[in-house]
Design an enzyme around this catalytic site. Structure first.
Site, PDB file in Angstrom:
ATOM      1  N   ASN A  30      -4.147  -4.349  -6.212  1.00 13.78           N
ATOM      2  CA  ASN A  30      -5.095  -3.269  -5.971  1.00 13.78           C
ATOM      3  C   ASN A  30      -4.378  -1.926  -5.854  1.00 13.78           C
ATOM      4  OD1 ASN A  30      -7.108  -1.573  -5.149  1.00 13.78           O
ATOM      5  ND2 ASN A  30      -7.966  -2.953  -3.631  1.00 13.78           N
ATOM      6  N   ASP A  31      -3.696  -1.695  -4.742  1.00  9.69           N
ATOM      7  CA  ASP A  31      -3.106  -0.376  -4.518  1.00  9.69           C
ATOM      8  C   ASP A  31      -2.073   0.003  -5.581  1.00  9.69           C
ATOM      9  OD1 ASP A  31      -4.630   0.034  -2.257  1.00  9.69           O
ATOM     10  OD2 ASP A  31      -3.177  -0.941  -0.951  1.00  9.69           O
ATOM     11  N   VAL A  32      -1.379  -0.995  -6.123  1.00 10.05           N
ATOM     12  CA  VAL A  32      -0.309  -0.664  -7.079  1.00 10.05           C
ATOM     13  C   VAL A  32      -0.850  -0.241  -8.443  1.00 10.05           C
ATOM     14  CG1 VAL A  32       1.369  -2.155  -5.951  1.00 10.05           C
ATOM     15  CG2 VAL A  32       0.013  -3.062  -7.815  1.00 10.05           C
ATOM     16  N   ALA A  58      -3.829  -0.379   1.662  1.00  8.39           N
ATOM     17  CA  ALA A  58      -3.892   1.009   2.100  1.00  8.39           C
ATOM     18  C   ALA A  58      -5.271   1.355   2.649  1.00  8.39           C
ATOM     19  CB  ALA A  58      -3.527   1.938   0.949  1.00  8.39           C
TER      20      ALA A  58
END
Lengths: 159, 480
Positions: B405-407, B446
């Site tokens: 997700n965040d990456v 995050a």
């Protein structure tokens, strides 16, 4: 081993420099403690003003022994220089290897086993020895488990 | 005695070469072997040293029992642990290393100060530096033990230790108070107290305080930051071993301990850099919490989400040439790596180019994805690091994101007020189609929404990673 190590000179330069410093420090320490004329006299003056003349010779001998670097200082030299070696060792590591490296370094920190062995050196029923015994077990799990896990992580890259 | 010191020296050199070689893929396994050899040499040399130093009393029975028990548990742990659980295992082993240093310091202090009768201060008996190193060993060892156990719990997702940051009220004040009182009691132990019971009481108190400090320091840090924490704790356990070296006056311990200490710090820095965060930012903790509490609920609404399923994905895969697979923590949780390889094999047989894009902080450990994919026999040369693959996404037909997700959140590139702004990401949004296999639209670590989910070229495939891929494989097979 040395040959392949030399194949990446840029990174190894730092290590060699640090190792030279390291052994240089040990060497200087050895030489200075063997000869050590100056500090010997200074220390002799400081230490034996009262006994003055009678035992000058003895005082000099004692002072010469005093100039031997105390173990703490040797330890601090070694500590500091190995920290530099440690910094130099790891500059560029591919992310792939971060976990195995962490795991391997973790196994190496099990070197505290040497301390644990010292603590469990006698088989006497005291609390100190019991603590040492548990320390041996903990350190041994850390070492054996750590190296095994690292090897299992690394086996997968063999192809 | 000379040869014993030479053996110690040899062990130190082997440790240095071992760590050095562990840092390159080709030589890593050999490096591990070198370190093992070094450890064996160190143990044998140390036993010989004890036998020489205490010719009358040395009795190895206790030691050998400990070594046998410890090795047996170590082998059991090392052999039975699943690949998925290796990060936790490293955390746990690290805690044991810290425990060993702590116990050594306690045992040494107990032997010299409490079992031996004299009315002197520790500084008088052990010399000031001896007293200080014992206390430091207790301090660092204690923090490492409980810190690692908490990290273990968070990684495992255990019930007693939620993955989310735990922010106690006045946590900085509490930690500060614990540190201050630890220092005060340490001073008393070293230089003031002479009575045995006083010493024993204070020693126990300091030990408990350090253990508490380890918990306090790690609970505010979220699960996904645990790799950094473990790396740091690993560095601590090295320093603890180094302090033990000062305690018993052994240079090998000082050398290898500080090597681990220093390399651990460097590794920690490398990991923080990959997330574009400072070490301080990680350690203060609570990352992602503020965002979730202020406007999280409002922001998490997506307006333009298109979903897809296995059948459609399989059909799309029938007409592609270049596929990039982006694995994340979701793949690890679902143990989807074998299914992923099976899918890749089918595609490769049809002449499709399949590559894997590995973000440096994907998963719960650096290199976590590499380990899992390697376990599923994915060829090493199909794995690409972020910088090597980022300019290929614009030529990619389909990017399949598996539980990441965040990456892949494009906010990191352009939204200046985003907490992850500036973090390097995989530019999957540039590929023609992005398929995101994920159980829900919930935010990643995050705690922020991901605009990629509602991008025009994005399709959400709501499923458990493993089941989703397995279904796709079945569809692919039936099409063929």
């Amino acid at each position: 081993m040395l040959m392949s190590a030399l194949s990446s000179p840029a990174r190894l330069r730092g290590i060699f420099a640090a190792m030279c410093l390291f052994f240089g420090a040990l060497f200087t320490y050895g030489v200075s403690s063997a000869s050590a004329p100056k500090p010997a006299k200074a220390a002799a003056k400081k230490e034996a003003p009262a006994k003055a003349k009678a035992s000058t010779k003895q005082a000099t001998v004692e002072a010469a022994q005093n100039t031997t670097l105390p173990p703490l200082m040797v330890g601090l030299y070694i500590f500091l220089l190995s920290i530099f070696v440690g910094f130099e060792l790891i500059t560029k590591v591919p992310p792939t290897l971060h976990t195995p490296l962490m795991s391997g370094a973790n196994a190496i920190s099990g070197i505290t086993i040497v301390g644990a062995l010292y603590c469990a050196r006698f088989t006497t029923p005291t609390i100190a020895k019991a603590l040492g015994f548990v320390a041996v077990i903990c350190a041994m799990i850390n070492i054996v488990g750590g190296f095994l896990v690292t090897d299992r992580l690394l086996q997968k890259f063999k192809k | 005695m000379t040869w014993i010191h030479l053996a110690y020296m040899l062990a130190s050199v082997l440790f240095i070469f071992g760590i050095k070689r562990l840092a390159t893929v080709r030589t890593a396994r050999q490096g591990n072997m070198l370190a093992m050899a070094a450890m064996l040499i160190a143990v044998i040399a140390s036993l010989s040293e004890l036998a020489i130093l205490y010719p009358q009393h040395f009795d190895p029975r206790l030691i050998l029992t400990g070594v046998v028990i410890g090795s047996a548990i170590g082998v059991w742990a090392g052999v039975t642990v699943e690949a998925k659980a290796m990060p936790e295992m490293v955390a746990l082993l690290n805690g044991l290393g810290g425990a060993a240093s702590l116990l050594v310091a306690l045992s040494y202090f107990y032997e010299k100060m409490i079992e031996t009768a004299h009315a002197k201060t520790a500084a008088a008996v052990l010399l000031p530096e001896g007293a200080v190193s014992v206390i430091l060993s207790v301090l660092i060892g204690g923090v490492t033990v409980t810190g690692s156990v908490v990290a273990f719990g968070k990684l495992q997702g255990a019930k007693w230790m939620p993955d989310k940051p735990i922010l106690l009220p006045f946590r900085h004040a509490i930690s500060g108070g614990v540190v201050a009182s630890t220092l005060l009691f340490s001073y008393l132990i070293s230089f003031q107290v002479t009575s045995r019971w006083g010493l024993l009481f204070l020693l126990l108190l300091v030990t408990l305080l350090c253990l508490a400090l380890g918990v306090l320091l790690v609970i505010p840090i979220g699960g996904a930051d645990m790799p950094v924490v473990i790396s740091l704790l690993n560095s601590y356990s090295g320093l603890a071993a180094s302090m033990t070296g000062f305690v018993i006056g052994n240079n090998l311990l000082i050398i290898s301990g500080s090597l681990v200490g220093a390399s651990g710090i460097i590794l920690t820095m490398i990991m923080c850099k990959a997330m574009n965060r400072s070490l301080l930012n990680v350690l203060v903790g609570g990352f992602g919490m503020e965002e979730a509490s202020t406007g999280g609920a409002k922001k998490q609404e997506y307006t333009n989400v298109k979903s897809t399923d296995a059948e459609e994905l399989a059909q799309m895969l029938d007409a592609v040439e270049r596929v990039v697979i982006v694995p994340g923590y979701g793949m690890a949780v679902a143990q989807a790596q074998h299914a992923v390889r099976e899918m890749a094999d089918i595609l490769k047989k049809r002449g499709v180019s399949v590559k894997y894009a590995i973000h440096p902080v994907a998963g719960r450990m650096p290199g976590h994805m590499n380990v899992l994919l390697a376990e599923a026999d994915v060829p090493y040369d199909e794995l690409f690091e972020m910088d090597d693959i980022n300019n290929e996404f614009s030529n990619t037909d389909i990017s399949i994101i598996i539980g990441a997700n965040d990456v892949v959140n494009p906010e990191a590139l352009d939204k200046k007020d985003s907490p992850i702004y500036g973090m390097p990401i995989l530019h999957v949004h540039e590929s023609r189609v992005v398929v995101i296999i994920k159980r829900s639209l919930s935010p990643g670590y995050a705690g922020i929404p991901n605009p990629l989910f509602e991008a025009d070229n994005a399709l959400m495939f709501f499923a458990d990673a493993r089941k989703g891929i397995e279904d796709t494989v079945r569809e692919l097979k039936s099409n063929a």
